[in-house]
Scaffold this active site. Structure first.
Site, PDB file in Angstrom:
ATOM      1  N   ASP A   1       8.379   0.949   6.031  1.00 53.02           N
ATOM      2  CA  ASP A   1       7.298   0.877   5.942  1.00 53.02           C
ATOM      3  C   ASP A   1       6.911  -1.143   5.285  1.00 53.02           C
ATOM      4  O   ASP A   1       6.853  -1.376   4.535  1.00 53.02           O
ATOM      5  CB  ASP A   1       6.172   1.997   5.344  1.00 53.02           C
ATOM      6  CG  ASP A   1       4.592   1.713   4.814  1.00 53.02           C
ATOM      7  OD1 ASP A   1       4.548   0.584   5.991  1.00 53.02           O
ATOM      8  OD2 ASP A   1       3.963   2.449   5.036  1.00 53.02           O
TER       9      ASP A   1
ATOM     10  N   PHE B   1       2.642   5.072  -0.054  1.00 51.81           N
ATOM     11  CA  PHE B   1       1.898   5.839   0.243  1.00 51.81           C
ATOM     12  C   PHE B   1       2.707   4.807   2.053  1.00 51.81           C
ATOM     13  O   PHE B   1       2.638   3.853   1.977  1.00 51.81           O
ATOM     14  CB  PHE B   1       0.715   4.397  -0.073  1.00 51.81           C
ATOM     15  CG  PHE B   1      -0.031   4.867   0.318  1.00 51.81           C
ATOM     16  CD1 PHE B   1      -1.162   6.199   0.232  1.00 51.81           C
ATOM     17  CD2 PHE B   1      -1.003   3.943   2.098  1.00 51.81           C
ATOM     18  CE1 PHE B   1      -2.315   6.312   1.261  1.00 51.81           C
ATOM     19  CE2 PHE B   1      -1.856   4.692   2.472  1.00 51.81           C
ATOM     20  CZ  PHE B   1      -2.728   5.796   2.478  1.00 51.81           C
TER      21      PHE B   1
ATOM     22  N   LYS C   1      -1.490  -3.978   8.693  1.00 50.44           N
ATOM     23  CA  LYS C   1      -2.616  -4.730   8.183  1.00 50.44           C
ATOM     24  C   LYS C   1      -2.419  -6.117   8.654  1.00 50.44           C
ATOM     25  O   LYS C   1      -3.768  -6.636   9.028  1.00 50.44           O
ATOM     26  CB  LYS C   1      -2.223  -4.517   7.082  1.00 50.44           C
ATOM     27  CG  LYS C   1      -2.050  -3.091   5.909  1.00 50.44           C
ATOM     28  CD  LYS C   1      -2.312  -3.046   4.437  1.00 50.44           C
ATOM     29  CE  LYS C   1      -3.344  -1.787   4.017  1.00 50.44           C
ATOM     30  NZ  LYS C   1      -1.929  -1.054   3.512  1.00 50.44           N
TER      31      LYS C   1
HETATM   32  C1  LIG Z   1      -2.108   0.179   4.359  1.00 47.83           C
HETATM   33  C2  LIG Z   1      -0.599   1.815   4.596  1.00 47.83           C
HETATM   34  C3  LIG Z   1      -0.515   2.193   5.296  1.00 47.83           C
HETATM   35  C4  LIG Z   1      -1.228   2.793   5.647  1.00 47.83           C
HETATM   36  O1  LIG Z   1      -2.883   2.344   6.763  1.00 47.83           O
HETATM   37  P1  LIG Z   1      -3.384   2.339   7.494  1.00 47.83           P
HETATM   38  O2  LIG Z   1      -3.939   1.267   8.689  1.00 47.83           O
HETATM   39  O3  LIG Z   1      -4.709   2.869   6.351  1.00 47.83           O
HETATM   40  O4  LIG Z   1      -3.438   3.706   7.991  1.00 47.83           O
HETATM   41  C5  LIG Z   1       0.893   2.759   5.273  1.00 47.83           C
HETATM   42  N1  LIG Z   1       1.374   1.991   4.474  1.00 47.83           N
HETATM   43  C6  LIG Z   1       1.647   1.503   3.695  1.00 47.83           C
HETATM   44  C7  LIG Z   1       2.656   0.912   3.034  1.00 47.83           C
HETATM   45  C8  LIG Z   1       0.294   0.683   3.631  1.00 47.83           C
HETATM   46  O5  LIG Z   1      -0.037  -0.327   2.914  1.00 47.83           O
END
Ligand SMILES: *Cc1c(COP(=O)(O)O)cnc(C)c1O
Length: 387
Positions: free
Chosen positions: A210, A123, A239
């Site tokens: 990521d 994701f 986050k």
């Molecule tokens: C939450 C998340 C995203 C996206 O972040 P947003 O602030 O919602 O755009 C991307 N990569 C990972 C691994 C995530 O957990």
């Protein structure tokens, strides 16, 4: 708009690991606003930083120098071993920056149709490029045409990566989560990141991590890659960085840090003084309270306790995690458990349909951790027996 299937509760305030709804009921938060509020709710250090900054200066734009952005950049660079930072406002934006970096990197090497390797189960966000990088059909359906330029490998599988390296000559980078979050808290084997680093080096690919969910102490290190002895070329954060104040960052090292030049990329709000003041307070607090060590230790204890309570139970497929990022995977869809936990005044999440995901604040105490383990264990037992 009807973008969310919301639970029937609205919170009015919070403190530490607890949230209080509009009728005064207290809930123990084991999801932290999806790995955002690592310091819990209404943390005094963050509140103080924000109040001070709000009465000093909120925003001037990136037309000018921004002192706190510089300080935050230096702090993140020294914690991570990266050289350069681009600030934005969310995770998806941080990944957009990484994807654009990878494409620039490709074009500089005369690869005109650059490809980025991404993983099954990944994701990366909801913008067009990041939803295209994301592995979920549910995220992509209805938004075609997707952004081109992604090839998919199996997560945690170096053979599948080697096969791509052999067959595809336009690959310029790999973007991967060190532990898959939305995919069900999937923890790869210990040597995985080292293997990815080696394959990236052999083929001149950028290794891009990521760490939007795994970063900021969540897994027991500042960044999850620090459990290994390799360093990525690019890393994205969001986050947990602002404890609830929107901020994202794309960090890069070596040549990858030199790719963007004035005019290539930007953000009006990115790295503004308010957001940076929050992030600096978050880092300071994580550091002085040794919260990443606490996350490592408490995570181990909670996993052990879950294993003691649930391992071997028919219907429990796996109990896994790293630090305070944990999941219990069942053999059947179990989203209904979120409602049941809510009735018990506990906030949890189910991801990838079958994985109960726990992302408690790093500040929870022993008795709160026990309460999470006991309540979730009881819910799982009852759920599996009732089927
Ligand atoms: C939450 C998340 C995203 C996206 O972040 P947003 O602030 O919602 O755009 C991307 N990569 C990972 C691994 C995530 O957990």
């Amino acid at each position: 708009m009807h973008t969310y299937a919301r639970l029937p509760v609205t919170f009015a305030s919070g403190e530490g690991a607890w949230l209080v709804d509009e009728s005064g009921e207290r809930y123990l938060d084991a999801i932290s606003g999806i790995a955002v509020c690592g310091l819990g709710h209404a943390h005094p250090a963050v509140a103080r930083a924000l109040c001070e900054q709000a009465t000093t200066l909120l925003h001037t734009s990136n037309l000018y120098g921004v002192r706190l952005q510089q300080s935050l950049g230096e702090r993140l660079a020294s914690l991570s071993g990266m050289d350069k930072v681009f600030f934005c406002n969310s995770g998806a934006e941080a990944n957009e920056a990484a994807i654009k970096l990878a494409r620039l990197y490709g074009h500089q090497r005369d690869i005109n149709v650059p490809q980025i390797v991404v993983c099954e189960g990944s994701f990366h966000g909801r913008t067009l490029a990041t939803l295209s990088a994301t592995a979920s059909r549910k995220v992509q359906a209805g938004f075609e045409p997707l952004v081109q330029g992604f090839v998919r490998a199996r997560f945690g599988d170096l053979e599948s990566l080697r096969a791509i390296a052999k067959n595809s000559h336009n690959v310029v980078a790999m973007l991967v989560e060190p532990v898959q979050g939305e995919g069900g808290v999937r923890v790869p084997d210990d040597g995985y990141l080292a293997g990815v680093r080696q394959i990236c080096d052999e083929h001149g690919w950028l290794m891009m991590l990521d760490e939007i969910q795994t970063g900021m102490g969540r897994t027991g290190e500042w960044f999850a890659f620090q459990h290994s002895d390799v360093v990525p070329d690019v890393m994205t954060l969001a986050k947990g960085l602002g404890n609830g104040v929107p901020i994202g960052a794309c960090l890069a090292r070596g040549a990858a840090g030199e790719l963007f030049q004035p005019g290539n990329h930007g953000s009006t709000f990115g790295g503004n003084p308010l957001a940076c003041s929050a992030a600096l307070a978050v880092i300071e607090t994580l550091e002085t309270q040794r919260l990443r060590h606490r996350a490592a230790e408490l995570g181990r204890r909670m996993l052990d306790a879950f294993r003691g309570n649930l391992a071997g139970l028919a219907g429990v497929i796996a109990i896994r995690g790293k630090g305070l990022m944990m999941a219990i995977e069942l053999d059947r869809p179990c989203a209904v458990l979120v409602q049941q936990a809510l009735s018990e005044r506990l906030l949890i999440n189910v991801t990838a349909e079958r994985s109960i995901r726990l992302l408690p604040p790093l500040v929870i105490d022993d008795s709160e951790a026990e309460r999470i383990v006991d309540t979730v264990s009881a819910l799982v037992r009852r759920f599996l027996q009732a089927q």
